[in-house]
Write an enzyme that holds these catalytic residues in place. Structure first.
Site, PDB file in Angstrom:
ATOM      1  N   LYS A  63       4.448 -14.812 -32.972  1.00 39.54           N
ATOM      2  CA  LYS A  63       4.510 -14.597 -31.640  1.00 39.54           C
ATOM      3  C   LYS A  63       3.226 -13.800 -30.913  1.00 39.54           C
ATOM      4  O   LYS A  63       2.407 -13.202 -31.521  1.00 39.54           O
ATOM      5  CB  LYS A  63       5.913 -13.873 -31.323  1.00 39.54           C
ATOM      6  CG  LYS A  63       6.932 -14.909 -31.323  1.00 39.54           C
ATOM      7  CD  LYS A  63       8.143 -14.582 -31.009  1.00 39.54           C
ATOM      8  CE  LYS A  63       9.277 -15.261 -31.149  1.00 39.54           C
ATOM      9  NZ  LYS A  63      10.609 -14.883 -30.662  1.00 39.54           N
ATOM     10  N   ARG A 113      13.851 -15.002 -38.530  1.00 43.86           N
ATOM     11  CA  ARG A 113      13.435 -16.801 -38.389  1.00 43.86           C
ATOM     12  C   ARG A 113      11.835 -16.516 -38.499  1.00 43.86           C
ATOM     13  O   ARG A 113      11.181 -16.035 -37.729  1.00 43.86           O
ATOM     14  CB  ARG A 113      13.978 -16.744 -36.773  1.00 43.86           C
ATOM     15  CG  ARG A 113      13.545 -18.367 -36.499  1.00 43.86           C
ATOM     16  CD  ARG A 113      14.368 -18.652 -35.093  1.00 43.86           C
ATOM     17  NE  ARG A 113      14.179 -19.879 -34.758  1.00 43.86           N
ATOM     18  CZ  ARG A 113      13.384 -20.345 -34.104  1.00 43.86           C
ATOM     19  NH1 ARG A 113      12.146 -19.761 -33.810  1.00 43.86           N
ATOM     20  NH2 ARG A 113      13.105 -21.703 -33.672  1.00 43.86           N
TER      21      ARG A 113
END
Length: 410
Positions: free
Chosen positions: A345, A381
């Site tokens: 991210k 995840r």
């Protein structure tokens, strides 16, 4: 609403190691674990009655030391806040006293009891042939993006056969479950139709189900997509909106007997990164997730089949993301397994000097290992399963190490 959040707590496991080194008998260890561990709870949302009760704590018992210590927040600038400090026996007495009161006091009792139970391991979850024993280790969810525009690997696995092959490779690499998504939720992305999403994910679900026993999750906000995916063999619905986008989705999950993961988001993927703002990001995330869990429960989804996700990167600034990761333990007050996604991210790219998504593996592993070492996440995840499993194996092993020599023997 009254909330109690765990600020600090001594880890009983660390105390036990010290007790063993001291040579204390098991019975003595058990008694000391009740009287020595020290806990501090941050309380918010207190009304006049609850505040008055807490202000009078030291007068409510014949021995003031039997109750926790109360420190009130600054009334002029932070009304309705304060901190409780004490050990297990003191908190138990407070919970019992407040439970028998009127008006706000039962809510205070419930909030404190929930915070004290933050260290309790949630019940195990069975998905297909796999049993997830929460607290045993951090599990790995592998990402299978069947999209043309996901921020990290958009377009690489849009072809169903390519997506199936990728999912099988992640399963072979050790993924504990696979998360298949047919709609990008990157910042600025726009929604796709349910028909397009079904066309993307159902063939992949069917192909994976035929060739692996690894449980399958579907990343969707739509009841129509979930219905078809669950028919095709999915076990879990991963909704980034916490059941707030489609009122029919909770019922679809309940009727299928499926599990769900409910995530926090501020705004929508198209708008979420336009100057997100919070007065207290942990408090707001907790409130959102409590409402999401209530929607799931109202639809008939058993609590033991619910996971929650703080939504790192979904309507949060760089600083919000880091703060949430630091304070993940405060979300344990919900009593539910935590799924956290940091993989590749943007905030990690910033920490790594502006690296693109394809070069954020090391930063991702740093975040994954930190969460595991702190016991902050039950499921991570990730895109890179092999590397994440290695990082988690190291972090989990360090956190559980007990053999410090013969003097630490049981």
């Amino acid at each position: 609403m009254i909330r109690a959040r765990l600020v600090t707590a001594e880890h009983p496991e660390d105390l036990v190691l010290a007790f063993r080194r001291m040579g204390l008998a098991p019975t003595s260890q058990a008694a000391l674990r009740e009287s020595l561990p020290h806990t501090r709870l941050l309380l918010t949302g207190l009304g006049t009655q609850a505040l008055h009760f807490l202000q009078r704590l030291q007068t409510l018992s014949d021995a003031p030391a039997e109750l926790p210590t109360w420190l009130e927040g600054e009334a002029g600038v932070r009304p309705g806040t304060g901190m409780l400090s004490g050990h297990a026996e003191q908190f138990r007495l407070l919970v019992a006293l407040a439970r028998g009161g009127r008006d706000e006091l039962p809510a205070l009792s419930k909030a404190v009891a929930a915070a004290l139970a933050s260290g309790t391991v949630p019940p195990a979850l069975v998905l297909g042939d796999k049993r997830f024993e929460w607290g045993a280790r951090a599990y790995v969810m592998g990402v299978v993006n069947v999209t043309p525009d996901s921020f990290s690997d958009g377009g690489r696995f849009l072809d169903p056969e390519a997506a199936i092959a990728h999912g099988l490779a992640l399963a072979e690499a050790g993924a504990d479950l696979l998360d298949v998504g047919g709609e990008s939720t990157r910042p600025g992305s726009l929604p796709v139709s349910a028909e397009d999403e079904v066309a993307r994910v159902v063939p992949v679900i069917e192909g994976l189900r035929a060739r692996t026993s690894v449980p399958l999750s579907v990343d969707t906000t739509k009841a129509a997509v979930a219905r078809e995916a669950l028919k095709a063999g999915a076990h879990l619905i991963n909704d980034i909106t916490g059941f707030s986008a489609d009122a029919d989705l909770p019922r679809v999950v309940a009727e299928a007997g499926a599990a769900c993961c409910l995530m926090h988001i501020q705004g929508t993927p198209a708008t979420m990164q336009r100057a997100p703002r919070y007065d207290d990001v942990v408090e707001d995330v907790l409130g959102f997730l409590e409402a999401a869990v209530a929607r799931a429960g109202a639809a008939g989804i058993p609590r033991e089949r619910i996971l929650v996700d703080p939504g790192i990167g979904f309507g949060k600034t760089f600083e919000h993301n880091l703060f949430l990761l630091r304070r993940l333990q405060e979300l344990r007050v919900l009593g539910l397994p935590l799924l956290v996604g940091t993989s590749r991210k943007g905030f990690l790219g910033r920490l790594a000097g502006g690296k693109p998504a394809s070069e954020r593996l090391a930063a991702t592993l740093g975040s994954v290992a930190s969460m595991a070492a702190l016991g902050g996440a039950d499921v991570v995840r990730v895109h890179d399963v092999v590397e994440a499993r290695d990082a988690l194996a190291v972090a989990d092993a360090i956190r559980r190490a007990e053999d410090g020599g013969t003097l630490y023997a049981r």
